[in-house]
Motif scaffolding. Sequence first.
Motif, PDB file in Angstrom:
ATOM      1  N   ARG A  97       1.558  15.022 -10.838  1.00 26.17           N
ATOM      2  CA  ARG A  97       2.204  15.380  -9.566  1.00 26.17           C
ATOM      3  C   ARG A  97       2.475  16.885  -9.483  1.00 26.17           C
ATOM      4  O   ARG A  97       2.397  17.490  -8.412  1.00 26.17           O
ATOM      5  CB  ARG A  97       3.519  14.613  -9.418  1.00 26.17           C
ATOM      6  N   ALA A  98       2.786  17.488 -10.643  1.00 29.28           N
ATOM      7  CA  ALA A  98       3.157  18.912 -10.676  1.00 29.28           C
ATOM      8  C   ALA A  98       1.958  19.851 -10.568  1.00 29.28           C
ATOM      9  O   ALA A  98       2.125  21.029 -10.247  1.00 29.28           O
ATOM     10  CB  ALA A  98       3.928  19.209 -11.958  1.00 29.28           C
ATOM     11  N   ARG A  99       0.769  19.339 -10.818  1.00 33.11           N
ATOM     12  CA  ARG A  99      -0.394  20.233 -10.774  1.00 33.11           C
ATOM     13  C   ARG A  99      -0.915  20.352  -9.340  1.00 33.11           C
ATOM     14  O   ARG A  99      -0.643  19.503  -8.485  1.00 33.11           O
ATOM     15  CB  ARG A  99      -1.472  19.764 -11.736  1.00 33.11           C
ATOM     16  N   GLU A 100      -1.664  21.394  -9.088  1.00 26.27           N
ATOM     17  CA  GLU A 100      -2.171  21.636  -7.734  1.00 26.27           C
ATOM     18  C   GLU A 100      -3.069  20.479  -7.293  1.00 26.27           C
ATOM     19  O   GLU A 100      -3.993  20.085  -8.006  1.00 26.27           O
ATOM     20  CB  GLU A 100      -2.967  22.950  -7.694  1.00 26.27           C
ATOM     21  N   GLY A 101      -2.758  19.911  -6.145  1.00 26.00           N
ATOM     22  CA  GLY A 101      -3.526  18.785  -5.629  1.00 26.00           C
ATOM     23  C   GLY A 101      -3.132  17.451  -6.236  1.00 26.00           C
ATOM     24  O   GLY A 101      -3.679  16.405  -5.868  1.00 26.00           O
ATOM     25  N   GLY A 102      -2.155  17.471  -7.150  1.00 31.25           N
ATOM     26  CA  GLY A 102      -1.759  16.245  -7.839  1.00 31.25           C
ATOM     27  C   GLY A 102      -1.143  15.208  -6.923  1.00 31.25           C
ATOM     28  O   GLY A 102      -1.438  14.016  -7.037  1.00 31.25           O
ATOM     29  N   GLN A 103      -0.271  15.658  -6.028  1.00 30.70           N
ATOM     30  CA  GLN A 103       0.369  14.712  -5.115  1.00 30.70           C
ATOM     31  C   GLN A 103      -0.661  14.033  -4.221  1.00 30.70           C
ATOM     32  O   GLN A 103      -0.554  12.836  -3.936  1.00 30.70           O
ATOM     33  CB  GLN A 103       1.420  15.426  -4.252  1.00 30.70           C
ATOM     34  N   GLN A 104      -1.689  14.787  -3.822  1.00 28.53           N
ATOM     35  CA  GLN A 104      -2.747  14.194  -2.989  1.00 28.53           C
ATOM     36  C   GLN A 104      -3.496  13.105  -3.765  1.00 28.53           C
ATOM     37  O   GLN A 104      -3.865  12.075  -3.198  1.00 28.53           O
ATOM     38  CB  GLN A 104      -3.741  15.278  -2.532  1.00 28.53           C
ATOM     39  N   ILE A 105      -3.706  13.342  -5.063  1.00 30.78           N
ATOM     40  CA  ILE A 105      -4.367  12.316  -5.887  1.00 30.78           C
ATOM     41  C   ILE A 105      -3.494  11.069  -5.951  1.00 30.78           C
ATOM     42  O   ILE A 105      -3.979   9.947  -5.766  1.00 30.78           O
ATOM     43  CB  ILE A 105      -4.659  12.860  -7.305  1.00 30.78           C
ATOM     44  N   ILE A 106      -2.198  11.273  -6.216  1.00 31.23           N
ATOM     45  CA  ILE A 106      -1.269  10.141  -6.292  1.00 31.23           C
ATOM     46  C   ILE A 106      -1.262   9.352  -4.985  1.00 31.23           C
ATOM     47  O   ILE A 106      -1.291   8.123  -4.980  1.00 31.23           O
ATOM     48  CB  ILE A 106       0.150  10.632  -6.658  1.00 31.23           C
ATOM     49  N   ASP A 107      -1.243  10.081  -3.868  1.00 37.98           N
ATOM     50  CA  ASP A 107      -1.235   9.425  -2.559  1.00 37.98           C
ATOM     51  C   ASP A 107      -2.531   8.656  -2.285  1.00 37.98           C
ATOM     52  O   ASP A 107      -2.535   7.706  -1.495  1.00 37.98           O
ATOM     53  CB  ASP A 107      -1.021  10.454  -1.450  1.00 37.98           C
ATOM     54  N   SER A 108      -3.635   9.078  -2.929  1.00 34.16           N
ATOM     55  CA  SER A 108      -4.935   8.445  -2.675  1.00 34.16           C
ATOM     56  C   SER A 108      -5.131   7.158  -3.469  1.00 34.16           C
ATOM     57  O   SER A 108      -6.056   6.388  -3.201  1.00 34.16           O
ATOM     58  CB  SER A 108      -6.073   9.418  -3.023  1.00 34.16           C
ATOM     59  N   VAL A 109      -4.276   6.927  -4.458  1.00 38.45           N
ATOM     60  CA  VAL A 109      -4.423   5.741  -5.314  1.00 38.45           C
ATOM     61  C   VAL A 109      -4.087   4.484  -4.517  1.00 38.45           C
ATOM     62  O   VAL A 109      -3.013   4.382  -3.923  1.00 38.45           O
ATOM     63  CB  VAL A 109      -3.523   5.861  -6.565  1.00 38.45           C
ATOM     64  N   ASP A 110      -5.024   3.533  -4.493  1.00 31.42           N
ATOM     65  CA  ASP A 110      -4.804   2.317  -3.696  1.00 31.42           C
ATOM     66  C   ASP A 110      -4.851   1.041  -4.526  1.00 31.42           C
ATOM     67  O   ASP A 110      -4.807  -0.063  -3.983  1.00 31.42           O
ATOM     68  CB  ASP A 110      -5.804   2.240  -2.538  1.00 31.42           C
ATOM     69  N   VAL A 111      -4.922   1.175  -5.858  1.00 27.96           N
ATOM     70  CA  VAL A 111      -4.838   0.021  -6.751  1.00 27.96           C
ATOM     71  C   VAL A 111      -4.433   0.517  -8.130  1.00 27.96           C
ATOM     72  O   VAL A 111      -4.741   1.658  -8.504  1.00 27.96           O
ATOM     73  CB  VAL A 111      -6.188  -0.746  -6.818  1.00 27.96           C
ATOM     74  N   THR A 112      -3.737  -0.314  -8.880  1.00 25.13           N
ATOM     75  CA  THR A 112      -3.338   0.077 -10.230  1.00 25.13           C
ATOM     76  C   THR A 112      -3.245  -1.151 -11.122  1.00 25.13           C
ATOM     77  O   THR A 112      -3.118  -2.279 -10.642  1.00 25.13           O
ATOM     78  CB  THR A 112      -1.993   0.845 -10.217  1.00 25.13           C
ATOM     79  N   CYS A 113      -3.352  -0.915 -12.408  1.00 19.94           N
ATOM     80  CA  CYS A 113      -3.178  -1.988 -13.389  1.00 19.94           C
ATOM     81  C   CYS A 113      -2.934  -1.363 -14.748  1.00 19.94           C
ATOM     82  O   CYS A 113      -3.101  -0.158 -14.931  1.00 19.94           O
ATOM     83  CB  CYS A 113      -4.401  -2.921 -13.443  1.00 19.94           C
ATOM     84  N   GLY A 114      -2.497  -2.174 -15.676  1.00 17.43           N
ATOM     85  CA  GLY A 114      -2.224  -1.674 -17.019  1.00 17.43           C
ATOM     86  C   GLY A 114      -2.556  -2.722 -18.046  1.00 17.43           C
ATOM     87  O   GLY A 114      -2.473  -3.928 -17.784  1.00 17.43           O
ATOM     88  N   LEU A 115      -2.941  -2.271 -19.220  1.00 19.05           N
ATOM     89  CA  LEU A 115      -3.345  -3.167 -20.294  1.00 19.05           C
ATOM     90  C   LEU A 115      -2.109  -3.736 -20.979  1.00 19.05           C
ATOM     91  O   LEU A 115      -1.370  -3.005 -21.642  1.00 19.05           O
ATOM     92  CB  LEU A 115      -4.218  -2.399 -21.289  1.00 19.05           C
ATOM     93  N   SER A 116      -1.859  -5.031 -20.762  1.00 14.07           N
ATOM     94  CA  SER A 116      -0.721  -5.722 -21.377  1.00 14.07           C
ATOM     95  C   SER A 116       0.598  -5.029 -21.013  1.00 14.07           C
ATOM     96  O   SER A 116       1.041  -5.099 -19.872  1.00 14.07           O
ATOM     97  CB  SER A 116      -0.926  -5.822 -22.892  1.00 14.07           C
ATOM     98  N   LEU A 117       1.225  -4.335 -21.946  1.00 10.38           N
ATOM     99  CA  LEU A 117       2.431  -3.568 -21.663  1.00 10.38           C
ATOM    100  C   LEU A 117       2.258  -2.681 -20.422  1.00 10.38           C
ATOM    101  O   LEU A 117       3.179  -2.508 -19.620  1.00 10.38           O
ATOM    102  CB  LEU A 117       2.763  -2.689 -22.877  1.00 10.38           C
ATOM    103  N   GLY A 118       1.056  -2.124 -20.251  1.00  5.86           N
ATOM    104  CA  GLY A 118       0.788  -1.205 -19.148  1.00  5.86           C
ATOM    105  C   GLY A 118       0.994  -1.804 -17.770  1.00  5.86           C
ATOM    106  O   GLY A 118       1.137  -1.076 -16.781  1.00  5.86           O
TER     107      GLY A 118
END
Length: 359
Positions: free
Chosen positions: A129-150
């Motif tokens: 989020r802190a890097r240039e363009g980071g917030q735009q990347i975060i906003d573009s994410v439309d699915v997520t998952c994590g391995l077990s604990l993740g």
Amino acid sequence: MSCSSSLILPSISSNGFRRFSPLKLDKSRVFMSSISVGSQIAAVDDALFTDYKPTNAFLFPGQGAQAVGMGAEAQKVPAAAELYKRANEIMGFDLLDVCINGPKEKLDSTVLSQPAIYVTSLAAVEILRAREGGQQIIDSVDVTCGLSLGEYTALAFTGAFSFEDGLKLVKLRGEAMQDAADAAKSAMVSIIGLDSDKVQKLCDAANEEVDEANKVQIANFLCPGNYAVSGGVKGIEAVEAKAKSFKARMTVRLAVAGAFHTSFMNPAVSRLEAALSATEIRTPRIPVISNVDAQPHADPDTIKKILASQVTSPVQWETTIKTLLTKGLKKSYELGPGKVIAGIVKRMDRGAEIENIGA
């Protein structure tokens, strides 16, 4: 649509705090439950995310990704460093010190590695989020998952529960799984170089030689040629002894407390159920793919049930990644320690675009 109602879904504001906005949803779908959000009653359709179309995904690592030194990079970003301070209050000790300085044996323990990976992975989000363009990347994410604990990390990222509530759950999960492992002699082993059918036949052959208390099963469907088997120690030893005759390339005994994602973890379930029932869980703002059935769920009660059963259910990671790729996923980001997930994704699709964001 003949009938609709407003569902209150969380979204992320520019300052990172969650706000709530209404979403229209069809009441004619079958699976619904009522939950209270503030003073409003909202009907939540568990099939809300069924037809998701992934573009950009956040993928969060599970136990085993930890390494001494993680968390050091996060100290350069105030919002990331703050997560460790908030974690210390819940954990009751300096979690960052263990992450950075170890010792490795302490960090590798189930009770510590799970909270450490959870916090470090969410710190990686803040680094991005802190890097240039980071917030735009975060906003573009439309699915997520994590391995077990993740999966807990993914749910926290989507606003299904707060950072603090997620950490409390992960802390208890690690303790409950460790206690369950201590109650019976069990282990896990990775089988490299076989397809899932051959690994199942290997398990069947091993099970013919051991009693009920030592039975084994596939616990992690990671990717083609890499499956983890869990079970009683004698059963695992039988798997290792027979692996070469089944033409496995190699076996790797995993440095975990016991037979995760099998019935050996049954003692942990009731403790998780109690903790989950006392935790406020909201509908995720984007789909979170479950390890149990490789599907996204929107209904908070269903999410609670799945998280409780997750510790005794095989991890369907191969199906999850295959589905994302088949549905047209363009780019993935692995957030947190290690590069295990990137390796799995690349093994399944060499052309897949995935970037590591460490902390």
